[in-house]
Design an enzyme around this catalytic site. Sequence first.
Site, PDB file in Angstrom:
ATOM      1  N   ALA A  12       0.868  -1.174   0.000  1.00 21.17           N
ATOM      2  CA  ALA A  12       0.000   0.000   0.000  1.00 21.17           C
ATOM      3  C   ALA A  12       0.904   1.222   0.000  1.00 21.17           C
ATOM      4  O   ALA A  12       1.894   1.250   0.706  1.00 21.17           O
ATOM      5  CB  ALA A  12      -0.896  -0.005   1.233  1.00 21.17           C
ATOM      6  N   CYS A  13       0.572   2.213  -0.786  1.00 21.68           N
ATOM      7  CA  CYS A  13       1.545   3.272  -0.987  1.00 21.68           C
ATOM      8  C   CYS A  13       0.893   4.540  -1.544  1.00 21.68           C
ATOM      9  O   CYS A  13      -0.298   4.584  -1.801  1.00 21.68           O
ATOM     10  CB  CYS A  13       2.625   2.830  -1.980  1.00 21.68           C
ATOM     11  SG  CYS A  13       2.860   1.069  -2.134  1.00 21.68           S
ATOM     12  N   THR A  14       1.736   5.549  -1.749  1.00 24.32           N
ATOM     13  CA  THR A  14       1.343   6.771  -2.450  1.00 24.32           C
ATOM     14  C   THR A  14       2.394   7.054  -3.507  1.00 24.32           C
ATOM     15  O   THR A  14       3.588   6.843  -3.275  1.00 24.32           O
ATOM     16  CB  THR A  14       1.249   7.956  -1.476  1.00 24.32           C
ATOM     17  OG1 THR A  14       0.332   7.646  -0.427  1.00 24.32           O
ATOM     18  CG2 THR A  14       0.792   9.222  -2.192  1.00 24.32           C
ATOM     19  N   ARG A  29       7.508   7.899  -4.387  1.00 21.31           N
ATOM     20  CA  ARG A  29       6.539   6.937  -3.889  1.00 21.31           C
ATOM     21  C   ARG A  29       6.920   6.519  -2.467  1.00 21.31           C
ATOM     22  O   ARG A  29       8.089   6.530  -2.083  1.00 21.31           O
ATOM     23  CB  ARG A  29       6.426   5.739  -4.801  1.00 21.31           C
ATOM     24  CG  ARG A  29       7.556   4.730  -4.812  1.00 21.31           C
ATOM     25  CD  ARG A  29       7.518   3.650  -3.733  1.00 21.31           C
ATOM     26  NE  ARG A  29       6.320   2.890  -3.648  1.00 21.31           N
ATOM     27  CZ  ARG A  29       6.048   1.823  -4.406  1.00 21.31           C
ATOM     28  NH1 ARG A  29       6.916   1.405  -5.305  1.00 21.31           N
ATOM     29  NH2 ARG A  29       4.919   1.155  -4.235  1.00 21.31           N
ATOM     30  N   SER A  30       5.892   6.146  -1.712  1.00 20.08           N
ATOM     31  CA  SER A  30       6.091   5.565  -0.391  1.00 20.08           C
ATOM     32  C   SER A  30       5.670   4.104  -0.437  1.00 20.08           C
ATOM     33  O   SER A  30       4.801   3.731  -1.224  1.00 20.08           O
ATOM     34  CB  SER A  30       5.277   6.312   0.660  1.00 20.08           C
ATOM     35  OG  SER A  30       3.895   6.237   0.380  1.00 20.08           O
TER      36      SER A  30
END
Length: 339
Positions: A12-14, A29-30
């Site tokens: 799960a990330c941004t 990105r994270s």
Amino acid sequence: MSLVMTTPLAEACTRAVFLGQDGQVVTARSMDWKTDIGTNLWIFPRGMERNGETGPKTVRWTSKYGSVIASAYDVSTSDGLNEAGLSANLLWLVESQYPAFDPSKPGLTIAAWAQYVLDNFATVAEAVDALSREPFVPVTADIPGETRLATVHLSISDATGDSAIIEYVNGKQVIHHDRKYQVMTNSPLFDQQLALDSYWQQIGGTIMLPGTNRASDRFARASFYINAIPKDETPNRTIASVFSVIRNASVPYGLNTAEEPNISSTRWRTVADHKRKLYFFESALTPNVFWVDLKTIDFSPETGKVRKLDLGPEQTNIFSGNATENFKEAKPFRFLGLP
């Protein structure tokens, strides 16, 4: 037919793309997940023989471009930048529904989805043109010990600032392709993310922004800030600004929500400078940001070597500055696929 998977693809990330002056393009990105996903960094040269790991009829290719990637458990590619300046980011999407896999057709384990793009394409437009012809069927299965599939979607961006989001909805491939698609998080589906973003743009980020760790709220914050930060001509200041945006969309370390795996601790962050071909990495558990300089790497099939940067358990090994020379020659990992 099922593909036995472990948790490396439970991500799960941004992701956010900054479009600056003088052709500056930076993708951040994270990586958020409830447990350590065993990430290491790898250098892959051109000329590597690959396959989709789905049986005799699996898709096969030879890598056209060298890349630097972040692995997951050293069985999948979760993020990376290739020597042409194309970035690929794999993010969790619980709503993903892949088509049924027919072993008589070319298949591709989703563990190699991002790598397939990095190996084969220089631009988003080139990738979209090829992927729209559906050269493979993506293959996934239940996460062991759970009753939900490993479900992801893919974002790509290039040195021109172009972007695309690729999802599988109700068994069909859906591609969103436009330079304006700068931000992607997890749920909901991307078209619904765009609708939510439109709502928050009407309110205005200087008045109020949602502050929770939910994917839709992270999308709103990243979307506002990635376009609000200065378009500074100094590249290092741009990197600092973009890092601040992705940190703002991160989840505090140690915070996990058991019933919502897309709300989990941020484990690490990357920032890809497409113009300067620099790939920055930051672990939540180390004090330094470091980078890899793709311009100095030998990616040639004749003399280029597969090399690995061992980040240690939970990415706690400490590196600083240019870490390109710290990579050690290693045997390439095999993408997790059908037995």
